[in-house]
Design a protein around this motif. Structure first.
Motif, PDB file in Angstrom:
ATOM      1  N   PRO A 352       0.946  -1.681  -0.283  1.00 45.63           N
ATOM      2  CA  PRO A 352       0.160  -0.015   0.390  1.00 45.63           C
ATOM      3  C   PRO A 352       1.063   1.991  -0.065  1.00 45.63           C
ATOM      4  CG  PRO A 352      -0.385  -0.806   2.393  1.00 45.63           C
ATOM      5  CD  PRO A 352       0.470  -1.775   1.303  1.00 45.63           C
ATOM      6  N   PRO A 353      -0.253   2.304  -0.165  1.00 48.84           N
ATOM      7  CA  PRO A 353       0.780   3.694  -0.633  1.00 48.84           C
ATOM      8  C   PRO A 353       1.380   4.481   1.022  1.00 48.84           C
ATOM      9  CG  PRO A 353      -1.342   4.136  -1.140  1.00 48.84           C
ATOM     10  CD  PRO A 353      -1.100   2.461  -1.325  1.00 48.84           C
ATOM     11  N   CYS A 354       2.386   5.199   1.043  1.00 49.86           N
ATOM     12  CA  CYS A 354       2.504   6.405   1.887  1.00 49.86           C
ATOM     13  C   CYS A 354       1.383   7.469   2.226  1.00 49.86           C
ATOM     14  CB  CYS A 354       3.902   6.639   1.898  1.00 49.86           C
ATOM     15  SG  CYS A 354       4.279   7.841   2.738  1.00 49.86           S
ATOM     16  N   ASN A 355       1.263   7.350   2.912  1.00 48.34           N
ATOM     17  CA  ASN A 355      -0.129   8.282   3.085  1.00 48.34           C
ATOM     18  C   ASN A 355       0.208  10.196   3.744  1.00 48.34           C
ATOM     19  OD1 ASN A 355       1.603   9.278   5.742  1.00 48.34           O
ATOM     20  ND2 ASN A 355      -0.104   8.189   7.514  1.00 48.34           N
ATOM     21  N   TYR A 356       1.261  10.182   3.039  1.00 50.47           N
ATOM     22  CA  TYR A 356       1.726  11.279   2.817  1.00 50.47           C
ATOM     23  C   TYR A 356       1.279  12.088   1.958  1.00 50.47           C
ATOM     24  CZ  TYR A 356       5.978  12.932   5.576  1.00 50.47           C
ATOM     25  OH  TYR A 356       7.154  13.199   6.419  1.00 50.47           O
ATOM     26  N   SER A 357       0.691  11.694   0.878  1.00 49.92           N
ATOM     27  CA  SER A 357      -0.298  12.618  -0.702  1.00 49.92           C
ATOM     28  C   SER A 357      -1.368  12.896  -0.167  1.00 49.92           C
ATOM     29  CB  SER A 357      -0.054  11.996  -1.715  1.00 49.92           C
ATOM     30  OG  SER A 357       1.246  11.390  -2.453  1.00 49.92           O
ATOM     31  N   THR A 358      -2.088  11.512   0.217  1.00 55.79           N
ATOM     32  CA  THR A 358      -3.511  11.834   1.273  1.00 55.79           C
ATOM     33  C   THR A 358      -3.338  12.861   2.033  1.00 55.79           C
ATOM     34  OG1 THR A 358      -3.146   8.910   0.393  1.00 55.79           O
ATOM     35  CG2 THR A 358      -4.769  10.664   2.344  1.00 55.79           C
ATOM     36  N   PHE A 359      -3.012  12.838   2.982  1.00 57.57           N
ATOM     37  CA  PHE A 359      -2.976  14.159   4.438  1.00 57.57           C
ATOM     38  C   PHE A 359      -2.351  15.510   3.893  1.00 57.57           C
ATOM     39  CE2 PHE A 359       1.438  12.223   5.723  1.00 57.57           C
ATOM     40  CZ  PHE A 359       1.804  13.838   5.793  1.00 57.57           C
ATOM     41  N   ALA A 360      -1.761  15.213   2.770  1.00 57.94           N
ATOM     42  CA  ALA A 360      -1.324  16.757   1.742  1.00 57.94           C
ATOM     43  C   ALA A 360      -2.116  17.104   1.119  1.00 57.94           C
ATOM     44  CB  ALA A 360       0.331  16.774   0.992  1.00 57.94           C
ATOM     45  N   ARG A 361      -3.247  15.998   0.953  1.00 60.65           N
ATOM     46  CA  ARG A 361      -4.463  16.235  -0.628  1.00 60.65           C
ATOM     47  C   ARG A 361      -5.298  17.126   0.411  1.00 60.65           C
ATOM     48  NH1 ARG A 361       0.162  15.957  -2.479  1.00 60.65           N
ATOM     49  NH2 ARG A 361       0.964  14.467  -4.491  1.00 60.65           N
ATOM     50  N   ALA A 362      -5.781  16.616   1.374  1.00 66.47           N
ATOM     51  CA  ALA A 362      -6.629  16.744   1.996  1.00 66.47           C
ATOM     52  C   ALA A 362      -6.478  18.026   3.007  1.00 66.47           C
ATOM     53  CB  ALA A 362      -6.411  15.711   3.447  1.00 66.47           C
ATOM     54  N   GLN A 363      -4.988  18.411   3.221  1.00 62.32           N
ATOM     55  CA  GLN A 363      -4.754  19.602   3.281  1.00 62.32           C
ATOM     56  C   GLN A 363      -5.497  20.999   2.125  1.00 62.32           C
ATOM     57  OE1 GLN A 363      -1.281  20.992   3.650  1.00 62.32           O
ATOM     58  NE2 GLN A 363      -1.212  22.763   5.369  1.00 62.32           N
ATOM     59  N   SER A 364      -4.467  20.533   1.481  1.00 61.12           N
ATOM     60  CA  SER A 364      -4.970  21.401   0.564  1.00 61.12           C
ATOM     61  C   SER A 364      -6.631  21.878  -0.113  1.00 61.12           C
ATOM     62  CB  SER A 364      -4.149  20.726  -1.098  1.00 61.12           C
ATOM     63  OG  SER A 364      -4.474  22.089  -2.407  1.00 61.12           O
ATOM     64  N   ILE A 365      -6.542  20.721  -0.255  1.00 61.68           N
ATOM     65  CA  ILE A 365      -8.591  21.211  -0.668  1.00 61.68           C
ATOM     66  C   ILE A 365      -9.251  21.678   0.601  1.00 61.68           C
ATOM     67  CG2 ILE A 365     -10.218  19.403  -0.929  1.00 61.68           C
ATOM     68  CD1 ILE A 365      -8.643  17.295  -2.439  1.00 61.68           C
ATOM     69  N   ALA A 366      -8.823  21.033   2.197  1.00 61.29           N
ATOM     70  CA  ALA A 366      -9.359  21.788   2.966  1.00 61.29           C
ATOM     71  C   ALA A 366      -8.984  24.147   2.996  1.00 61.29           C
ATOM     72  CB  ALA A 366      -8.692  21.348   4.243  1.00 61.29           C
ATOM     73  N   LEU A 367      -8.380  24.030   2.207  1.00 59.51           N
ATOM     74  CA  LEU A 367      -8.121  25.547   2.220  1.00 59.51           C
ATOM     75  C   LEU A 367      -8.597  25.787   0.472  1.00 59.51           C
ATOM     76  CD1 LEU A 367      -4.150  25.244   2.497  1.00 59.51           C
ATOM     77  CD2 LEU A 367      -5.659  26.500   4.055  1.00 59.51           C
ATOM     78  N   ALA A 368      -8.403  25.046  -0.167  1.00 54.96           N
ATOM     79  CA  ALA A 368      -9.693  25.570  -0.893  1.00 54.96           C
ATOM     80  C   ALA A 368     -10.956  25.608  -1.059  1.00 54.96           C
ATOM     81  CB  ALA A 368      -9.646  24.185  -2.012  1.00 54.96           C
ATOM     82  N   ILE A 369     -11.106  24.645  -0.317  1.00 58.67           N
ATOM     83  CA  ILE A 369     -13.355  24.841   0.344  1.00 58.67           C
ATOM     84  C   ILE A 369     -13.078  26.216   1.457  1.00 58.67           C
ATOM     85  CG2 ILE A 369     -14.938  23.779   1.916  1.00 58.67           C
ATOM     86  CD1 ILE A 369     -13.162  20.999   1.011  1.00 58.67           C
ATOM     87  N   GLU A 370     -12.077  26.554   2.756  1.00 57.57           N
ATOM     88  CA  GLU A 370     -11.808  27.718   2.989  1.00 57.57           C
ATOM     89  C   GLU A 370     -11.792  28.386   2.712  1.00 57.57           C
ATOM     90  OE1 GLU A 370     -12.445  28.451   7.462  1.00 57.57           O
ATOM     91  OE2 GLU A 370     -13.829  27.170   6.026  1.00 57.57           O
ATOM     92  N   TYR A 371     -10.787  28.640   1.531  1.00 57.67           N
ATOM     93  CA  TYR A 371     -10.416  30.184   0.946  1.00 57.67           C
ATOM     94  C   TYR A 371     -11.267  30.640  -0.274  1.00 57.67           C
ATOM     95  CZ  TYR A 371      -8.395  30.821   5.868  1.00 57.67           C
ATOM     96  OH  TYR A 371      -8.580  30.972   6.811  1.00 57.67           O
ATOM     97  N   GLY A 372     -11.166  29.554  -1.212  1.00 60.47           N
ATOM     98  CA  GLY A 372     -11.574  29.199  -2.448  1.00 60.47           C
ATOM     99  C   GLY A 372     -13.106  30.805  -2.448  1.00 60.47           C
ATOM    100  N   PRO A 373     -13.132  30.196  -3.751  1.00 60.09           N
ATOM    101  CA  PRO A 373     -14.749  31.181  -4.107  1.00 60.09           C
ATOM    102  C   PRO A 373     -16.120  30.173  -3.594  1.00 60.09           C
ATOM    103  CG  PRO A 373     -14.082  29.772  -6.293  1.00 60.09           C
ATOM    104  CD  PRO A 373     -13.098  29.774  -4.989  1.00 60.09           C
ATOM    105  N   LYS A 374     -16.271  31.700  -2.907  1.00 60.72           N
ATOM    106  CA  LYS A 374     -18.305  30.779  -2.443  1.00 60.72           C
ATOM    107  C   LYS A 374     -18.564  30.234  -3.420  1.00 60.72           C
ATOM    108  CE  LYS A 374     -15.356  31.515   1.672  1.00 60.72           C
ATOM    109  NZ  LYS A 374     -14.926  29.813   1.455  1.00 60.72           N
ATOM    110  N   THR A 375     -19.048  30.619  -4.603  1.00 61.06           N
ATOM    111  CA  THR A 375     -20.008  30.337  -5.357  1.00 61.06           C
ATOM    112  C   THR A 375     -19.654  29.585  -6.325  1.00 61.06           C
ATOM    113  OG1 THR A 375     -19.168  31.976  -7.351  1.00 61.06           O
ATOM    114  CG2 THR A 375     -20.478  32.797  -5.913  1.00 61.06           C
TER     115      THR A 375
END
Length: 634
Positions: A352-375
């Protein structure tokens, strides 16, 4: 009787209406949110929940290579995605997981010694010999989560979280700038963010944040709108998946439109390397030894927040971000985790793969949701990779990207090797990435990997057998030493637009992996037509046995067959179409060999298998000899 029928009909109508509207609502659910929850859910399955365990709250990595189920200190960056998932869903399991994980992160922070306030990426690290620069990644996640979780923290926890954030911020002030350039914009955004949420913010955090951004980041924007400083040069992956996103976040937090425009200009250039299937081409960057298709690099946050935070600056960014997110969800997942690449599941070394990419992408996507466009972001805006018949050449770096009606390709002679070793990248004017519409599962026909697989970053690179490079090349062996164009760091390269194709010409000397120059020069001319390409190799110099190696990406079910002495027929399981690799002209006799050492043509970065087609020929004098091949649909 009729009344009863009418009532039943009304009930059926209401049920059908609810089912239809429920389905529509589900279909319209934000893809960023659904992806975030999916990644958080798989991470939750690995959390240590036994209160008596010394690592209570930590996340255990599923990987077995290079370590057996390690606990990465940086996995605690998932504290922020968990907090955002709670904010979105109000499901207490995310909130509780975030608090436990944050408390564990605080517990393992350095409280004394030369790295006081920092976190070692190589935890446990009692002698503090490991890398502590990633403290900024952990702090910004902790600070972001704190702002959401504070109402559910005890008074003692609030005090500990604030003390931890303050110590980490002071560590950044004392030690940054540090390492590669991605740490500078990340550190700037981190300090600014922490200043806004900490109970006792310090003015020096703001002073350092401004210095890291203006002096240590923006001063390194090139005339071509690349960011230079990753490995003392340009790395597409880290720039897109981290640095540009944090420049944008800093601008948003400061309400600085000028800096946000700089970030948008940078992203506009880097987005040229988003391929039609939503993958990121970092085949040519200074840190391409850690390249993956999904975000350009294994361990950076991911391209999603870069596109989302700048979506209001250019409609193409929002569309590109959704295309990349679609690649993640449909082509990059492996049992719920983000894998190394399309064929990684076939190799025990990467599965199985290392979890680095999974938690790192989760952080990026969380920032996208919080600070990206609201529409809602529109997916229909065109992106460069969807347009046809264009190319862009960056002469200072000697990198070209070409898009025809059926293909997209990158050709690189980029020779930056001051920080990372010569064998860590491929160059010399070879194709480093080739996408062909309809070929195989993902469209990848040719790709590239390190000239020699070396675990430059041991924590992030699995132990492998002896591997051969996936990069197309020409070379020869003399007294057991191999010489090739891909080791040439000073090749000349130019791009010309002809009436019916784009021509890329590269020239240099074949060298060893250590940079010893041979007496053989090469000229490689590649023509990119609407539906096929040509490669013309000319070698001049030593009398040798030369080999042109053309590795072709091999999905399951792909077959290779010699049709005759000059033609190889390639068929994939994805369609009934046939492709050909054929020699169309040559000044000397040659021989085609299929599959020599085929088991060595795999690399965890970018995670694909390839099958070698080798064209061999002998020269008997120093006179130039030329061989030209065709590659395309039959």
């Amino acid at each position: 009787m009729s009344l009863r029928i009418n009532n039943n009909a009304k009930i059926i109508f209401v049920i059908l209406f609810l089912l239809i509207t429920s389905g529509n609502l589900h279909a319209q659910k934000d893809p960023y949110q659904t992806t975030l929850q999916s990644l958080c859910d798989v991470l939750l399955t690995t959390q240590i929940n036994g209160p008596t365990d010394p690592n209570f709250g930590a996340l255990v990595c599923p990987s077995l290579n290079p370590e057996n189920h390690p606990i990465h200190s940086r996995a605690a960056e998932a504290v922020y995605p968990f907090a955002i998932a709670y904010k979105l869903t109000k499901e207490v399991r995310y909130r509780d997981a975030a608090i436990k994980l944050g408390n564990w992160l605080i517990k393992i922070q350095q409280t004394e010694g030369k790295n006081t306030g920092g976190w070692s990426e190589s935890w446990p690290d009692p002698e503090q010999k490991g890398w502590h620069g990633t403290t900024t990644d952990q702090l910004i996640s902790l600070a972001g989560a704190y702002a959401i979780l504070k109402p559910w923290l005890s008074a003692a926890e609030i005090e500990k979280w604030n003390q931890s954030m303050s110590m980490a911020a002071d560590y950044i002030v004392a030690t940054f700038p540090i390492g590669n350039i991605n740490y500078n914009p990340t550190g700037a955004a981190t300090l600014l963010y922490t200043y806004k949420v900490a109970s006792k913010p310090k003015q020096r955090w703001l002073i350092k944040a401004d210095s890291l951004m203006h002096t240590s980041t923006l001063n390194y924007v090139t005339a071509d709108n690349f960011l230079s400083g990753e490995g003392k040069g340009v790395d597409e992956g880290y720039n897109m998946a981290q640095s540009i996103g944090y420049i944008a976040l800093y601008a948003i937090l400061k309400n600085d439109l000028q800096i946000k425009q700089i970030a948008a200009n940078l992203l506009k250039t880097h987005a040229l390397f988003v391929y039609p299937n939503g993958s990121i081409d970092n085949s040519w960057g200074t840190r391409s030894f850690k390249w993956n298709y999904e975000s350009g690099t294994k361990t950076a946050p991911g391209v999603y927040f870069s596109f989302a935070l700048l979506a209001d600056m250019d409609p193409e960014f929002g569309a590109a971000g959704l295309k990349c997110l679609d690649y993640l969800n449909t082509r990059a997942m492996q049992d719920g985790w983000i894998g190394y690449g399309p064929h990684a599941a076939e190799h025990a070394s990467s599965s199985p793969p290392c979890n680095y990419s999974t938690f790192a992408r989760a952080q990026s996507i969380a920032l996208a949701i919080e600070y990206g466009p609201k529409t809602k972001i529109q997916a229909k805006s065109p992106s460069s990779s969807q347009d046809h018949n264009w190319y862009k050449f960056f002469p200072d770096m000697k990198v070209a990207v070409i898009r025809t009606a059926k293909m997209m390709a990158t050709v690189s002679a980029y020779g930056e090797i001051r920080r990372y070793p010569r064998e860590s990248v491929c160059r010399g004017g070879s194709i480093t990435n080739l996408w062909y519409d309809g070929f195989g599962t993902n469209g990848f026909m040719q790709s590239s990997s390190s000239s020699s697989y070396q675990r430059i970053e041991e924590l992030h690179m699995p132990i492998e057998k002896d591997l051969l490079s996936l990069t197309p090349r020409v070379g020869f062996t003399k007294d057991t030493t191999y010489y090739s164009n891909i080791f040439e760091a000073d090749a000349r390269m130019n791009v010309l637009k002809e009436s019916d194709h784009v021509k890329v010409v590269a020239a240099g000397y074949m060298q060893t992996i250590k940079g010893v120059k041979s007496n053989t020069s090469y000229n490689l001319t590649q023509g990119f037509y609407e539906g096929y390409l040509t490669k013309e190799f000319t070698v001049t110099g030593e009398s040798q046995k030369y080999s042109i190696v053309e590795p072709i990406v091999k999905d399951k079910g792909t077959t290779f067959k010699l049709k005759n002495d000059s033609t190889v027929v390639i068929k994939t399981a994805a369609s009934d179409a046939e492709w050909e690799l054929s020699v169309i002209s040559s000044t000397i006799p040659y021989k085609i060999t299929l599959g020599a050492n085929a088991d060595k043509y795999w690399s965890p970065f970018p995670g694909v298998n390839a099958y070698p087609v080798v064209i061999s020929f002998n020269t008997v004098s120093a006179a130039p000899q030329t061989l030209k091949i065709f590659l395309g649909k039959k």
